[in-house]
Design an enzyme around this catalytic site. Structure first.
Site, PDB file in Angstrom:
ATOM      1  N   ASP A 216       0.631  -1.091  -0.001  1.00 33.45           N
ATOM      2  CA  ASP A 216      -0.277  -0.088   0.115  1.00 33.45           C
ATOM      3  C   ASP A 216       0.808   1.358   0.033  1.00 33.45           C
ATOM      4  O   ASP A 216       0.405   2.173  -0.683  1.00 33.45           O
ATOM      5  CB  ASP A 216      -0.886   0.042   1.202  1.00 33.45           C
ATOM      6  CG  ASP A 216      -1.564   1.421   1.517  1.00 33.45           C
ATOM      7  OD1 ASP A 216      -2.219   1.713   0.553  1.00 33.45           O
ATOM      8  OD2 ASP A 216      -1.249   1.789   2.673  1.00 33.45           O
TER       9      ASP A 216
ATOM     10  N   ASP B  37       4.690   1.141   4.141  1.00 32.41           N
ATOM     11  CA  ASP B  37       4.759  -0.177   4.908  1.00 32.41           C
ATOM     12  C   ASP B  37       4.280  -1.457   3.916  1.00 32.41           C
ATOM     13  O   ASP B  37       4.331  -1.134   2.879  1.00 32.41           O
ATOM     14  CB  ASP B  37       3.669   0.080   6.287  1.00 32.41           C
ATOM     15  CG  ASP B  37       2.202   0.534   5.685  1.00 32.41           C
ATOM     16  OD1 ASP B  37       2.119   0.571   4.253  1.00 32.41           O
ATOM     17  OD2 ASP B  37       1.663   0.776   6.403  1.00 32.41           O
TER      18      ASP B  37
ATOM     19  N   TYR C 273      -8.100   2.688   6.598  1.00 32.47           N
ATOM     20  CA  TYR C 273      -8.679   3.329   5.735  1.00 32.47           C
ATOM     21  C   TYR C 273     -10.092   3.292   5.887  1.00 32.47           C
ATOM     22  O   TYR C 273     -10.940   2.659   4.913  1.00 32.47           O
ATOM     23  CB  TYR C 273      -8.269   2.782   4.292  1.00 32.47           C
ATOM     24  CG  TYR C 273      -6.900   2.934   3.707  1.00 32.47           C
ATOM     25  CD1 TYR C 273      -6.590   4.227   3.076  1.00 32.47           C
ATOM     26  CD2 TYR C 273      -5.884   2.358   3.879  1.00 32.47           C
ATOM     27  CE1 TYR C 273      -5.360   4.702   2.637  1.00 32.47           C
ATOM     28  CE2 TYR C 273      -4.586   2.447   3.475  1.00 32.47           C
ATOM     29  CZ  TYR C 273      -4.366   3.599   2.792  1.00 32.47           C
ATOM     30  OH  TYR C 273      -3.111   4.051   2.552  1.00 32.47           O
TER      31      TYR C 273
ATOM     32  N   GLU D  14       5.723   9.853   3.202  1.00 34.54           N
ATOM     33  CA  GLU D  14       5.471   8.819   2.829  1.00 34.54           C
ATOM     34  C   GLU D  14       4.890   8.728   1.382  1.00 34.54           C
ATOM     35  O   GLU D  14       4.554   9.499   0.714  1.00 34.54           O
ATOM     36  CB  GLU D  14       4.157   8.211   3.718  1.00 34.54           C
ATOM     37  CG  GLU D  14       3.994   6.884   3.554  1.00 34.54           C
ATOM     38  CD  GLU D  14       3.361   5.967   4.600  1.00 34.54           C
ATOM     39  OE1 GLU D  14       2.791   6.783   5.766  1.00 34.54           O
ATOM     40  OE2 GLU D  14       3.176   4.875   4.625  1.00 34.54           O
TER      41      GLU D  14
END
Ligand SMILES: *[C@@H]1O[C@H](CO)[C@@H](O)[C@H](O)[C@H]1NC(C)=O
Ligand SMILES: *[C@@H]1O[C@H](CO)[C@@H](O)[C@H](O)[C@H]1NC(C)=O
Ligand SMILES: *[C@@H]1O[C@H](CO)[C@@H](O)[C@H](O)[C@H]1NC(C)=O
Ligand SMILES: *[C@@H]1O[C@H](CO)[C@@H](O)[C@H](O)[C@H]1NC(C)=O
Ligand SMILES: *[C@@H]1O[C@H](CO)[C@@H](O)[C@H](O)[C@H]1NC(C)=O
Ligand SMILES: *[C@@H]1O[C@H](CO)[C@@H](O)[C@H](O)[C@H]1NC(C)=O
Ligand SMILES: *[C@@H]1O[C@H](CO)[C@@H](O)[C@H](O)[C@H]1NC(C)=O
Ligand SMILES: *[C@@H]1O[C@H](CO)[C@@H](O)[C@H](O)[C@H]1NC(C)=O
Length: 600
Positions: free
Chosen positions: A106, A109, A280, A504
């Site tokens: 995703d 991570d 999410y 990120e």
């Protein structure tokens, strides 16, 4: 009456037949590898075009697709272009006797999250349907094919029978305790599903949309935009056309639409599977149903899906005059009138009259361009800022707005609106590409001034979870093409590996970069992207950021409890104000885990 077991078995056999065995159908004429970042500083202008394409845009598109290859999970094929990646998590799903290997990690991570991923797949297919002529002209069509197939083949496994969709692989709490490479990812990993008996309406619908949009693209559809004045068709990717594959994808779309519409109760998947939904969690499922219904109508050429979609379309006091939501994996509302207008233009027997949707789209975009949208502002540097969403990752809401403004600019009712929406789109994309006070593109490896410290466990080469920033001192691998979260509200970018709101990388962050690149190539934009002429060094902010990863900012020293209390107050205020900003919730949860991880 057939028993449930017999039904499931028959369904399983039917679906297994559909799981495709090849990963790409066309071979690239030449292997594309990202060039060294220094090439981003070479001006190409008009002098060096290939097929009318500025090589800087080929590199943007090529690198953006290469990023997805770097995020691959499962057994990697021998032609995987990312030399430092290994096969990993090949036994995903084994705890549940289901093959869930493959797909993509995703973000920084290693979880595999179906719901946001389906939005990513849908938006890549959507931009290809609109601007897909860019792919063959830049020789990236084989990579589009492999990017989509790697994702769709995994989604086909995740839709493992007529009653089941696996929505998460990997437990976020376990995964967030691991910082290291792809060889030691803790396993065996848990998987979580939503089912006909325990539905996740939003996930079913979002996944139906991904399959339907991709089926439409693979059917050889010629495009979703008007032809240009010289008769050029901008959209569609004829070279990847494959009827067999398209039909297989459509069977999955049908099955998932059936689950979305017919299983009850209708509910968001985080209610059905709290652990799966915690990274999410989505705000609602109506937008997903409306969005999926429109894609089903297009893919199947069947107007009855439009009628069904419109029962979930905003109207009355909840209509577009008051819609402020950013477009992202959670909220598809802003995309609805844009897609509807494209459909009406493509096939009047699906939507005979686009006026209502033009009105709605313009109610949204006019408030943006006039600076009158509540909870939305612009930074000094010009980046559109949605309270809440942008605080967690600032570029994505602005770039998704740019994507649909770019599409809709082709349908605006006045030429003044066309140019206002086009400027909106261009300004946000140019901001990403270096027209910003950071003095570089927010894309890893694209230019010497690109971010050096993306928050990515596998690219960093580090294993010390207590020292993400400095171990190792220099990030080990260059994660070419990855869009980072983005700067803060003062246009400052700190480039710290542990500052996940800013650094990120994620699957959904890259989709609007792909859209921006293919749009510019298809429209024959040949001027260099702004970063090409960035001279001097990157303007990296000093000191400490003030955001969810550094909640105490420069002052430091607040107790953990106090920090969490502040975050919760902020979240409650923002949620009350904007009516549920789940991106923020996701980041808040990440932040909780991060606190534990960092021992703060
Ligand atoms: C079309 O896709 C199917 C399913 O992935 C594959 O088996 C087949 O080889 C493809 N056909 C061509 C002509 O590439
Ligand atoms: C044209 O491309 C070549 C090879 O990429 C490069 O060396 C050269 O600098 C470019 N020329 C111009 C005018 O940018
Ligand atoms: C872009 O340029 C190519 C030739 O390089 C041409 O075939 C195509 O029609 C042009 N497209 C537009 C939208 O003008
Ligand atoms: C998947 O496996 C886990 C661990 O064995 C189990 O707790 C869970 O109930 C299983 N889920 C399903 C849907 O079978
Ligand atoms: C892949 O494996 C090699 C050892 O064979 C290792 O050096 C490298 O770090 C691994 N890659 C990642 C991303 O962990
Ligand atoms: C347009 O939609 C109708 C259904 O309303 C369908 O029969 C037809 O095939 C569609 N045409 C195209 C070109 O997709
Ligand atoms: C308006 O929206 C409601 C749900 O919010 C729906 O029940 C109704 O059918 C919609 N009306 C129209 C005309 O689309
Ligand atoms: C389309 O709908 C609008 C109002 O929604 C109406 O004013 C217009 O006449 C309609 N156009 C056609 C061609 O039917």
């Amino acid at each position: 009456m057939r028993t449930a077991v017999a039904q499931s078995l028959a369904a399983l056999v039917a679906l297994v037949d559909l799981v495709p065995t090849t990963h790409a159908q066309i071979t690239p004429q030449q292997i594309y590898q990202p060039p060294p970042a220094s090439s981003g500083a070479v001006s190409q202008q008009q002098s060096n075009l290939t097929n009318g394409v500025n090589p800087q845009y080929t590199d943007l598109l090529g690198n953006a697709l290469w990023f997805y290859e770097a995020q691959r999970s499962g057994a990697l094929p021998s032609n995987n272009r990312v030399s430092w990646r290994n096969s990993s998590c090949e036994n995903d799903g084994s705890l549940n006797n289901t093959d869930l290997s493959g797909g993509y990690y995703d973000a920084g991570d290693y979880i595999k999250a179906t719901y946001p991923f389906c939005w990513t797949m849908t938006s890549i297919a959507w931009s290809a349907l609109s601007f897909g002529s860019a792919y063959s002209r830049s020789s990236q069509d084989a990579y589009l094919d492999s990017t989509l197939r790697w994702g769709l083949d995994w989604l086909s496994k995740a839709h493992s029978d007529q009653d089941t969709l696996w929505v998460l692989v990997g437990n976020p709490a376990v995964d967030d305790q691991y910082w290291g490479g792809d060889l030691d990812i803790p396993g065996p990993r848990s998987s979580y599903s939503v089912t006909r008996q325990n539905p996740g309406t939003d996930a079913f619908a979002s996944c139906a949309a991904a399959f339907a949009a991709s089926a439409y693209l693979y059917s050889g559809e010629s495009g979703l935009l008007p032809t240009s004045p010289n008769g050029a068709n901008l959209g569609g990717v004829p070279s990847i056309r494959n009827r067999t594959y398209s039909e297989a994808l459509l069977r999955h779309a049908d099955g998932l639409w059936d689950l979305a519409i017919n299983s009850s109760p209708r509910q968001v998947y985080s209610v059905a599977q709290p652990v799966a939904g915690q990274s999410y969690p989505s705000s609602d499922y109506e937008d997903d149903l409306a969005f999926a219904g429109l894609w089903m109508a297009l893919a199947k050429g069947d107007a009855s899906y439009v009628n069904e979609a419109l029962t979930f379309y905003p109207n009355g006091t909840n209509g577009f005059a008051s819609t402020n939501a950013a477009l992202n994996w959670d909220r598809k509302v802003a995309a609805l009138p844009v897609l509807a207008v494209q459909m009406a233009q493509r096939n009047t027997s699906l939507i005979p009259n686009m006026t209502r949707f033009q009105t709605d789209a313009e109610l949204y975009f006019d408030r943006l361009t006039d600076g009158k949208m509540q909870y939305v502002s612009q930074t000094k540097g010009g980046l559109y800022w949605w309270s809440g969403d942008s605080d967690a990752a600032s570029l994505n809401p602005a770039l998704n707005a740019a994507f649909i403004a770019d599409l809709y600019s082709n349908f605006a009712t006045t030429s003044a609106k066309t140019s206002a929406y086009r400027s909106l789109a261009d300004s946000q994309v140019d901001y990403l590409l270096g027209d910003n006070s950071y003095n570089g593109p927010y894309i890893v490896g694209q230019h010497p001034n690109s971010p050096q410290n993306p928050h990515s466990a596998m690219a960093s080469g580090g294993t010390d979870i207590t020292n993400i920033n400095n171990s190792p001192p220099k990030e080990l691998h260059v994660l070419y093409g990855a869009v980072v979260g983005g700067p803060d509200k003062q246009d400052r970018f700190f480039d710290l590996r542990d500052d996940y709101p800013e650094t990120e990388i994620a699957l959904d962050y890259n989709a609007p970069l792909i859209a921006a690149a293919v749009s510019r190539i298809a429209r024959n934009v040949t001027k260099d992207p702004p970063y090409t002429t960035s001279s001097g060094s990157a303007n990296v902010a000093s000191g400490r950021p003030t955001d969810a990863a550094y909640p105490a900012g420069k002052s430091g020293g607040l107790s953990k409890g106090a920090q969490i209390a502040i975050a919760v107050v902020v979240v409650v205020v923002v949620l009350a104000a904007v009516g549920g900003v789940s991106w923020w919730q996701r980041e808040r949860l990440k932040w909780w885990y991060r606190q534990k991880k960092m021992g703060l």
